[in-house]
Design an enzyme around this catalytic site. Structure first.
Site, PDB file in Angstrom:
ATOM      1  CG  HIS A  63      -6.207 -67.173  68.103  1.00 22.73           C
ATOM      2  ND1 HIS A  63      -7.219 -67.322  67.077  1.00 22.73           N
ATOM      3  CD2 HIS A  63      -5.402 -68.134  67.771  1.00 22.73           C
ATOM      4  CE1 HIS A  63      -6.899 -68.309  66.355  1.00 22.73           C
ATOM      5  NE2 HIS A  63      -5.715 -68.890  66.981  1.00 22.73           N
ATOM      6  CG  HIS A  65      -2.233 -69.666  67.221  1.00 16.08           C
ATOM      7  ND1 HIS A  65      -2.892 -70.461  67.568  1.00 16.08           N
ATOM      8  CD2 HIS A  65      -1.117 -69.557  67.970  1.00 16.08           C
ATOM      9  CE1 HIS A  65      -2.517 -70.649  68.913  1.00 16.08           C
ATOM     10  NE2 HIS A  65      -1.308 -70.257  69.113  1.00 16.08           N
ATOM     11  CG  ASP A  67      -4.124 -70.178  61.610  1.00 12.99           C
ATOM     12  OD1 ASP A  67      -3.356 -69.827  62.548  1.00 12.99           O
ATOM     13  OD2 ASP A  67      -4.652 -71.278  61.539  1.00 12.99           O
ATOM     14  CG  HIS A  68      -6.630 -67.143  63.433  1.00  6.94           C
ATOM     15  ND1 HIS A  68      -7.974 -67.627  63.158  1.00  6.94           N
ATOM     16  CD2 HIS A  68      -5.776 -68.262  63.411  1.00  6.94           C
ATOM     17  CE1 HIS A  68      -8.027 -68.952  63.161  1.00  6.94           C
ATOM     18  NE2 HIS A  68      -7.025 -69.658  63.260  1.00  6.94           N
ATOM     19  CG  HIS A 141      -6.732 -71.609  70.619  1.00  3.73           C
ATOM     20  ND1 HIS A 141      -6.917 -72.959  70.038  1.00  3.73           N
ATOM     21  CD2 HIS A 141      -6.123 -71.225  69.847  1.00  3.73           C
ATOM     22  CE1 HIS A 141      -6.174 -73.242  68.975  1.00  3.73           C
ATOM     23  NE2 HIS A 141      -5.727 -71.866  68.887  1.00  3.73           N
ATOM     24  CG  ASP A 208      -8.002 -71.278  65.638  1.00  3.22           C
ATOM     25  OD1 ASP A 208      -8.748 -71.554  64.704  1.00  3.22           O
ATOM     26  OD2 ASP A 208      -6.801 -71.694  65.644  1.00  3.22           O
ATOM     27  CG  HIS A 266      -9.134 -73.083  61.129  1.00  4.18           C
ATOM     28  ND1 HIS A 266      -8.950 -73.939  62.028  1.00  4.18           N
ATOM     29  CD2 HIS A 266      -8.606 -72.012  61.180  1.00  4.18           C
ATOM     30  CE1 HIS A 266      -7.875 -73.380  62.742  1.00  4.18           C
ATOM     31  NE2 HIS A 266      -7.454 -72.202  62.114  1.00  4.18           N
TER      32      HIS A 266
END
Ligand code: ZN
Length: 304
Positions: A63, A65, A67-68, A141, A208, A266
């Site tokens: 996804h 976000h 941090d990904h 999520h 997530d 994570h």
């Protein structure tokens, strides 16, 4: 024996810490080298491992976000800088195509590498690979998120003692394996008589999500499960609210799904001591447990 292992680039959710890089993982699996969810700093983390940008065959994003995916610009530009000669496949939720387009062209560079962009449009989408099937499952999520699993088809293992007993050697073994039977001295020997089933191996990455059907579908009978454990049980209410898992939940999923080796990762920056994740998960999972550290290598367990 081909190499199957996970290389951990980073283990921090949301923001990097002094000890943890943003999220990021590489899976080596035969001729596939898959980069999952490259967070910020992933390009530099790769330098500390034995994986090079040229090794990468595929990038999977769960996804969009930060941090990904904030490692995508650097990693993608690096593919061109290193003149990676093969196409690199890229998968991500189709609804995030605009984010991907921006990250891909975040700044000026001379684009030479070929990206084979194949977004995920639906729950259960399958991508056939030489070494098995890559499958995406919808997770729970706030934005559209897919976990991934790699499933090797079941096969058979030839039993040398039985082959010898029937006097089958050399190229005849390959012929029997291919055809399913072989005539030896006037008798038909079937493959089943000289082999046993060999279950295919499975890898899953669950990143997530709150608990949902997709988590269990991905984790089912995984030899190696990489799963987010952003929170501890003390923050269970918060985890449910923001669409994340606790270490206890992740460990219970692993037990209920028959996972062999469990990798928790994570982590929220609020927890300084990783042993708390070990302690919590241990109450719910008795199998092989790894609390991920940056730059660790985790082998896929040997076949049963
Ligand atoms: Zn995240």
């Amino acid at each position: 024996m081909s190499m199957r292992e996970l290389v951990v680039l980073g283990t921090a959710s949301q923001t990097p810490t002094r000890r943890r890089n943003h999220n990021g993982y590489v899976l080596r699996w035969d001729d596939e080298v898959i980069l999952f969810d490259p967070g910020e700093g992933s390009q530099r983390q790769l330098l500390h491992t034995t994986v090079t940008a040229t090794d990468l065959t595929r990038i999977c994003v769960t996804h969009f976000h930060g941090d990904h995916c904030l490692g995508l610009p650097g990693t993608i530009q690096r593919l061109s800088l290193d003149r990676v000669p093969h196409p690199v496949a890229v998968h991500f939720p189709a609804s995030g195509a605009e984010y991907f387009a921006r990250l891909r062209h975040a700044s000026a560079f001379h684009e030479t590498a070929e990206l084979a962009v194949e977004p995920i449009h639906a729950d259960g989408q399958r991508i056939p690979l030489r070494c098995g099937t890559l499958e995406a499952r919808r997770l729970h999520h706030p934005i559209e998120t897919y976990g991934y699993r790699l499933v090797e088809p079941d096969g058979v293992r030839m039993l040398p003692a039985r082959l010898t007993a029937y006097g089958i050697t050399g190229p005849a073994v390959g012929e029997l394996s291919r055809l399913g039977h072989l005539d030896v001295d006037g008798r038909r020997v079937t493959r089943d008589e000289v082999s046993e089933p060999r279950p295919g191996q499975r890898f899953a990455l669950v990143m997530d999500t709150g608990l949902c059907d997709g988590v269990y579908a991905l984790a089912e009978a995984a030899d190696l499960l990489v799963i987010e454990a952003t929170f501890l049980n003390s923050e269970a209410a918060l985890a449910a609210e923001v669409g994340h898992l606790t270490a206890a939940q992740a460990a219970r999923v692993a037990t209920e799904s028959g996972v062999r080796r469990l990798v928790l990762t994570h982590f929220s920056q609020r927890y300084a001591d990783p042993t708390r994740f070990v302690d919590e998960a241990r109450e719910h999972f008795t199998g092989d447990l790894v609390v991920a550290e940056d730059l660790a290598t985790v082998p896929v367990p040997p076949r049963r």
